[in-house]
Motif scaffolding. Structure first.
Motif, mmCIF file in Angstrom:
data_model
loop_
_atom_site.group_PDB
_atom_site.id
_atom_site.type_symbol
_atom_site.label_atom_id
_atom_site.label_comp_id
_atom_site.label_asym_id
_atom_site.label_seq_id
_atom_site.Cartn_x
_atom_site.Cartn_y
_atom_site.Cartn_z
ATOM 1 N N SER A 9 12.411 -3.030 49.684
ATOM 2 C CA SER A 9 11.413 -4.099 49.696
ATOM 3 C C SER A 9 10.107 -3.622 49.066
ATOM 4 C CB SER A 9 11.162 -4.542 51.132
ATOM 5 O OG SER A 9 10.088 -5.455 51.172
ATOM 6 N N LYS A 10 9.409 -4.543 48.381
ATOM 7 C CA LYS A 10 8.142 -4.208 47.734
ATOM 8 C C LYS A 10 6.989 -4.157 48.722
ATOM 9 C CE LYS A 10 8.611 -5.692 42.977
ATOM 10 N NZ LYS A 10 7.927 -6.400 41.906
ATOM 11 N N GLN A 11 7.144 -4.708 49.889
ATOM 12 C CA GLN A 11 6.021 -4.758 50.826
ATOM 13 C C GLN A 11 6.504 -4.631 52.269
ATOM 14 O OE1 GLN A 11 4.443 -8.541 49.811
ATOM 15 N NE2 GLN A 11 5.838 -9.658 51.114
ATOM 16 N N GLY A 12 5.534 -4.418 53.145
ATOM 17 C CA GLY A 12 5.827 -4.394 54.571
ATOM 18 C C GLY A 12 6.675 -3.225 55.018
ATOM 19 N N ARG A 13 6.549 -2.096 54.382
ATOM 20 C CA ARG A 13 7.335 -0.952 54.819
ATOM 21 C C ARG A 13 6.498 0.317 54.721
ATOM 22 N NH1 ARG A 13 9.692 1.950 50.625
ATOM 23 N NH2 ARG A 13 9.517 1.022 48.591
ATOM 24 N N TYR A 14 6.980 1.325 55.382
ATOM 25 C CA TYR A 14 6.301 2.613 55.449
ATOM 26 C C TYR A 14 7.312 3.668 55.059
ATOM 27 C CZ TYR A 14 4.364 6.783 57.686
ATOM 28 O OH TYR A 14 3.886 8.043 57.945
ATOM 29 N N THR A 15 6.934 4.528 54.161
ATOM 30 C CA THR A 15 7.822 5.611 53.743
ATOM 31 C C THR A 15 7.081 6.926 53.905
ATOM 32 O OG1 THR A 15 8.888 4.171 52.122
ATOM 33 C CG2 THR A 15 9.185 6.542 51.848
ATOM 34 N N LEU A 16 7.667 7.848 54.595
ATOM 35 C CA LEU A 16 7.105 9.181 54.746
ATOM 36 C C LEU A 16 7.993 10.144 53.977
ATOM 37 C CD1 LEU A 16 5.224 11.314 56.089
ATOM 38 C CD2 LEU A 16 6.923 11.435 57.914
ATOM 39 N N LEU A 17 7.389 10.832 53.029
ATOM 40 C CA LEU A 17 8.094 11.885 52.313
ATOM 41 C C LEU A 17 7.462 13.193 52.741
ATOM 42 C CD1 LEU A 17 8.098 10.354 48.725
ATOM 43 C CD2 LEU A 17 9.896 10.236 50.439
ATOM 44 N N HIS A 18 8.210 14.027 53.402
ATOM 45 C CA HIS A 18 7.671 15.311 53.870
ATOM 46 C C HIS A 18 8.247 16.405 52.988
ATOM 47 C CE1 HIS A 18 6.028 18.274 56.598
ATOM 48 N NE2 HIS A 18 7.187 18.910 56.514
ATOM 49 N N LEU A 19 7.390 16.926 52.121
ATOM 50 C CA LEU A 19 7.797 18.005 51.232
ATOM 51 C C LEU A 19 7.042 19.252 51.659
ATOM 52 C CD1 LEU A 19 7.339 16.026 47.910
ATOM 53 C CD2 LEU A 19 9.446 16.340 49.199
ATOM 54 N N ILE A 20 7.718 20.304 51.916
ATOM 55 C CA ILE A 20 7.023 21.514 52.348
ATOM 56 C C ILE A 20 6.578 22.325 51.138
ATOM 57 C CG2 ILE A 20 8.094 21.639 54.612
ATOM 58 C CD1 ILE A 20 9.967 23.804 53.448
ATOM 59 N N LEU A 21 5.934 21.650 50.231
ATOM 60 C CA LEU A 21 5.495 22.274 48.994
ATOM 61 C C LEU A 21 3.993 22.119 48.848
ATOM 62 C CD1 LEU A 21 8.183 20.734 46.676
ATOM 63 C CD2 LEU A 21 8.187 23.014 47.622
ATOM 64 N N PRO A 22 3.287 23.054 48.374
ATOM 65 C CA PRO A 22 3.709 24.435 48.214
ATOM 66 C C PRO A 22 3.597 25.178 49.541
ATOM 67 C CG PRO A 22 1.501 24.172 47.385
ATOM 68 C CD PRO A 22 1.958 22.822 47.855
ATOM 69 N N HIS A 23 4.545 25.900 49.860
ATOM 70 C CA HIS A 23 4.590 26.626 51.123
ATOM 71 C C HIS A 23 5.563 27.781 50.945
ATOM 72 C CE1 HIS A 23 4.632 27.254 55.452
ATOM 73 N NE2 HIS A 23 3.762 26.279 55.591
ATOM 74 N N PHE A 24 5.250 28.876 51.565
ATOM 75 C CA PHE A 24 6.177 29.988 51.466
ATOM 76 C C PHE A 24 7.448 29.655 52.226
ATOM 77 C CE2 PHE A 24 3.262 30.750 54.965
ATOM 78 C CZ PHE A 24 4.121 31.005 56.019
ATOM 79 N N PRO A 25 8.580 30.177 51.876
ATOM 80 C CA PRO A 25 8.793 31.152 50.814
ATOM 81 C C PRO A 25 8.712 30.462 49.451
ATOM 82 C CG PRO A 25 10.901 30.542 51.766
ATOM 83 C CD PRO A 25 9.832 29.846 52.579
ATOM 84 N N TYR A 26 8.148 31.145 48.480
ATOM 85 C CA TYR A 26 7.981 30.597 47.142
ATOM 86 C C TYR A 26 9.270 30.817 46.351
ATOM 87 C CZ TYR A 26 3.145 30.721 48.646
ATOM 88 O OH TYR A 26 1.991 30.550 49.355
ATOM 89 N N VAL A 27 10.103 29.801 46.309
ATOM 90 C CA VAL A 27 11.399 29.922 45.652
ATOM 91 C C VAL A 27 11.613 28.855 44.584
ATOM 92 C CG1 VAL A 27 12.525 31.050 47.614
ATOM 93 C CG2 VAL A 27 12.533 28.548 47.445
ATOM 94 N N LEU A 28 10.747 27.853 44.504
ATOM 95 C CA LEU A 28 10.940 26.775 43.543
ATOM 96 C C LEU A 28 10.140 27.015 42.268
ATOM 97 C CD1 LEU A 28 10.807 23.753 45.984
ATOM 98 C CD2 LEU A 28 12.821 24.755 44.914
ATOM 99 N N ARG A 29 10.764 26.657 41.141
ATOM 100 C CA ARG A 29 10.084 26.729 39.845
ATOM 101 C C ARG A 29 9.313 25.437 39.629
ATOM 102 N NH1 ARG A 29 15.594 28.140 38.484
ATOM 103 N NH2 ARG A 29 15.791 30.384 38.636
ATOM 104 N N LYS A 30 8.505 25.377 38.572
ATOM 105 C CA LYS A 30 7.678 24.188 38.350
ATOM 106 C C LYS A 30 8.517 22.933 38.147
ATOM 107 C CE LYS A 30 6.925 24.905 33.404
ATOM 108 N NZ LYS A 30 5.913 25.143 32.390
ATOM 109 N N ASP A 31 9.762 23.056 37.684
ATOM 110 C CA ASP A 31 10.641 21.890 37.525
ATOM 111 C C ASP A 31 11.441 21.611 38.806
ATOM 112 O OD1 ASP A 31 12.499 23.934 37.531
ATOM 113 O OD2 ASP A 31 13.390 23.417 35.599
#
Length: 172
Positions: A9-31
């Motif tokens: 739906s375009k409206q009336g909703r809530y989305t939580l995206l929890h990304l543990i970035l940047p946070h150690f351990p540092y294992v992800l590349r820029k892509d």
């Protein structure tokens, strides 16, 4: 989320995206790919910023950006600071030192209120803020009043003042 957004739906909703970035351990590349070797805080930060850019692009692509309330928030800072345009490691006198605590107390907080879409209108506030300020900011952005007795402030309001004391708690 990126694959399902178009069908939601375009409206009336809530989305939580929890990304543990940047946070150690540092294992992800820029892509945002990863392998067997550690990367760096800078690489992982670039991954996080690329994810935010993808979400913003997707919201614009599906005509949802203008009315979206977007909050990008870090749980705490890290032991880095910018010096002469480069990210440098803070060399503290231990994890309980003032310098280390100050570095960890500076968390990322970006807010795009609903109804705004012009990048030239972006504001940078130097006001002291705390994670608690997100609640009244969010409530007022969607037309609701903060709970009576709430001591936190709307970050877009005129009542922001410099706080004499801000507390940062760190535990081991």
């Amino acid at each position: 989320f990126l694959q399902r957004e178009a069908g939601l739906s375009k409206q009336g909703r809530y989305t939580l995206l929890h990304l543990i970035l940047p946070h150690f351990p540092y294992v992800l590349r820029k892509d945002c790919s990863y392998g067997n070797a550690d990367t760096s805080a800078l690489e992982q930060s670039r991954c996080a910023l690329n994810m935010v850019k993808k979400v913003v692009h997707l919201l614009k692509q599906h005509d949802r950006f203008d009315n979206a309330l977007i909050i990008v928030q870090g749980d705490h800072g890290a032991r880095f600071k910018m010096r002469d345009g480069t990210l440098q490691n803070v060399q503290p006198q231990g994890v309980f030192s003032l310098e280390f605590s100050k570095a960890r107390a500076r968390a990322l907080l970006l807010i795009k209120p609903p109804g705004s879409s012009n990048p030239q209108e972006m504001l940078i506030s130097e006001a002291d803020s705390m994670n608690q300020d997100v609640a009244p900011t969010l409530l007022e952005a969607v037309g609701l009043s903060p709970t009576p007795g709430m001591t936190a402030k709307n970050l877009f309001g005129s009542e922001l003042v410099t706080r004499k004391t801000r507390k940062y708690y760190f535990y081991d």
